[in-house]
Design an enzyme around this catalytic site. Structure first.
Site, PDB file in Angstrom:
ATOM      1  N   ASN A   9       0.866  -1.178   0.000  1.00  0.00           N
ATOM      2  CA  ASN A   9       0.000   0.000   0.000  1.00  0.00           C
ATOM      3  C   ASN A   9       0.903   1.228   0.000  1.00  0.00           C
ATOM      4  OD1 ASN A   9      -1.808   2.049   0.536  1.00  0.00           O
ATOM      5  ND2 ASN A   9      -2.298   1.370   2.621  1.00  0.00           N
ATOM      6  N   LYS A  11       0.136   4.244  -0.300  1.00  0.00           N
ATOM      7  CA  LYS A  11      -0.516   5.431   0.289  1.00  0.00           C
ATOM      8  C   LYS A  11      -0.296   6.655  -0.612  1.00  0.00           C
ATOM      9  CE  LYS A  11      -0.216   3.296   4.786  1.00  0.00           C
ATOM     10  NZ  LYS A  11      -0.114   3.451   6.228  1.00  0.00           N
ATOM     11  N   HIS A  94      -9.664   1.219   4.780  1.00  0.00           N
ATOM     12  CA  HIS A  94      -8.394   1.421   5.497  1.00  0.00           C
ATOM     13  C   HIS A  94      -8.627   2.427   6.628  1.00  0.00           C
ATOM     14  CE1 HIS A  94      -4.321   2.628   6.428  1.00  0.00           C
ATOM     15  NE2 HIS A  94      -3.912   1.511   5.852  1.00  0.00           N
ATOM     16  N   GLU A  96      -6.989   4.831   7.704  1.00  0.00           N
ATOM     17  CA  GLU A  96      -6.735   6.248   7.369  1.00  0.00           C
ATOM     18  C   GLU A  96      -7.919   6.837   6.609  1.00  0.00           C
ATOM     19  OE1 GLU A  96      -2.905   5.587   5.581  1.00  0.00           O
ATOM     20  OE2 GLU A  96      -2.085   5.129   7.551  1.00  0.00           O
ATOM     21  N   GLU A 164      -5.610  -4.834  10.788  1.00  0.00           N
ATOM     22  CA  GLU A 164      -4.616  -3.783  10.989  1.00  0.00           C
ATOM     23  C   GLU A 164      -4.923  -3.010  12.265  1.00  0.00           C
ATOM     24  OE1 GLU A 164      -2.511  -2.603   7.118  1.00  0.00           O
ATOM     25  OE2 GLU A 164      -4.264  -1.334   7.326  1.00  0.00           O
ATOM     26  N   GLY A 170       2.133   2.493  10.840  1.00  0.00           N
ATOM     27  CA  GLY A 170       3.037   3.632  10.677  1.00  0.00           C
ATOM     28  C   GLY A 170       3.747   4.040  11.948  1.00  0.00           C
ATOM     29  N   SER A 210       3.219  -1.817  10.405  1.00  0.00           N
ATOM     30  CA  SER A 210       4.665  -1.817  10.636  1.00  0.00           C
ATOM     31  C   SER A 210       5.341  -3.142  10.263  1.00  0.00           C
ATOM     32  CB  SER A 210       4.982  -1.430  12.088  1.00  0.00           C
ATOM     33  OG  SER A 210       4.548  -0.099  12.333  1.00  0.00           O
TER      34      SER A 210
HETATM   35  P1  PGA Z   1       2.686   0.560   7.685  1.00  0.00           P
HETATM   36  O1  PGA Z   1       1.226   0.719   7.048  1.00  0.00           O
HETATM   37  O2  PGA Z   1       3.257  -0.748   7.168  1.00  0.00           O
HETATM   38  O3  PGA Z   1       3.448   1.749   7.206  1.00  0.00           O
HETATM   39  O4  PGA Z   1       2.507   0.523   9.164  1.00  0.00           O
HETATM   40  C1  PGA Z   1       0.382  -0.385   6.898  1.00  0.00           C
HETATM   41  C2  PGA Z   1      -0.950   0.049   6.312  1.00  0.00           C
HETATM   42  O5  PGA Z   1      -1.454   1.091   6.727  1.00  0.00           O
HETATM   43  O6  PGA Z   1      -1.516  -0.617   5.433  1.00  0.00           O
END
Ligand code: PGA
Length: 259
Positions: A9, A11, A94, A96, A164, A170, A210
């Site tokens: 992803n 983003k 997601h 976010e 998640e 993140g 992460s």
């Molecule tokens: P990250 O994001 O690996 O940077 O923690 C994962 C995600 O939000 O899909």
């Protein structure tokens, strides 16, 4: 057997030129990996250039979100009708999107139905926040999100679920493998309760938050975890390739790894 699945992803990162450069750096290494399905989800503007690069290969291309209407006066949105000829998969719900763009359980459910209708493989994200985690409400939150997402759906088809935990996204602070495995087993049980044994055995459930080349083994060696949704580490070509290689080494029987 469930085919392991690793999703990158990206983003809101990479210009079109950077996306093409990154994909170019990864494509051969990723295509060489056996027995693992791999998808990259770049920003919308890079979907078409990457579609042209990846056409005819074995990597999947995905979007990070979509609208649920086909077309119309929905300024700024992209529809499943537009994505279906270019993409094989789409990330839905997601955290976010839920946190910053007003995505709700109801819109996730509508998007899930639209994705299935257009044969886009939906990757539905669920997860608890830190407060809920500390209050021991992880299962409760996830079961509520899942029940809402699957509202009105009689068969999950090729839906993928990504667990998640928000506190792990993140932050550099991944969940531990056992917790992720336990939660994913709760998710599989919920799929069993709703859709039966066959669907529960077939559905792929990923861990996200992460994930790096250094910790992927901890997750992928768990029996219930079928893959990972990878954010920042998917923007580093060598690291993303390594994540996919380790997944193949751990999850794919040696005879299926032969070319
Ligand atoms: P990250 O994001 O690996 O940077 O923690 C994962 C995600 O939000 O899909």
């Amino acid at each position: 057997m469930r085919i392991p699945f690793i999703v990158g992803n990206w983003k809101m990162n990479t210009t079109v030129a950077e996306a093409v450069y990154l994909m170019d750096a990864m494509v051969n290494g990723l295509e060489d990996i056996q027995g693992v399905e791999i998808a990259v989800c770049p920003p919308f503007v890079s979907i078409f250039p990457l579609y042209e690069m990846l056409r005819g290969g074995n990597l999947l291309l995905g979007a990070q979100t979509m609208d649920f209407h086909d077309s119309g006066a929905y300024t700024g949105e992209v529809s499943p009708l537009m994505l279906a000829p270019l993409c094989q998969t789409v990330i839905l719900g997601h955290s976010e999107r839920r946190q910053y763009y007003g995505e709700t359980d109801t819109t996730v459910s509508r998007k899930l139905r639209a994705a299935l209708q257009y044969r886009l493989m939906p990757i539905v994200c669920v997860g608890e926040n830190l407060e809920e985690h500390e209050a021991g409400q992880c299962s409760e939150v996830i079961l509520r999100q899942l029940a809402a997402a699957f509202e009105g759906i009689t068969e999950p088809k090729n839906t993928v679920i990504a667990y998640e935990p928000l506190w792990a996204i993140g932050t550099g602070q991944a969940a531990d493998g056992l917790h992720a495995n336990e939660t994913i087993s709760t998710i599989r049980q919920a799929v069993y309760d709703r859709f039966g044994a066959q669907a529960a055995g077939a559905i792929r459930i990923l861990y996200g938050g992460s994930v790096t080349a250094a910790n992927i083994a901890e997750f992928i060696s768990q029996p219930e975890i079928d893959g990972a949704l990878v954010g920042s580490a998917s923007l580093k070509d060598a690291e993303f390739i390594r994540i996919c290689q380790i997944t193949s080494e751990i999850k794919v029987p040696p005879e299926l790894r032969q070319r």
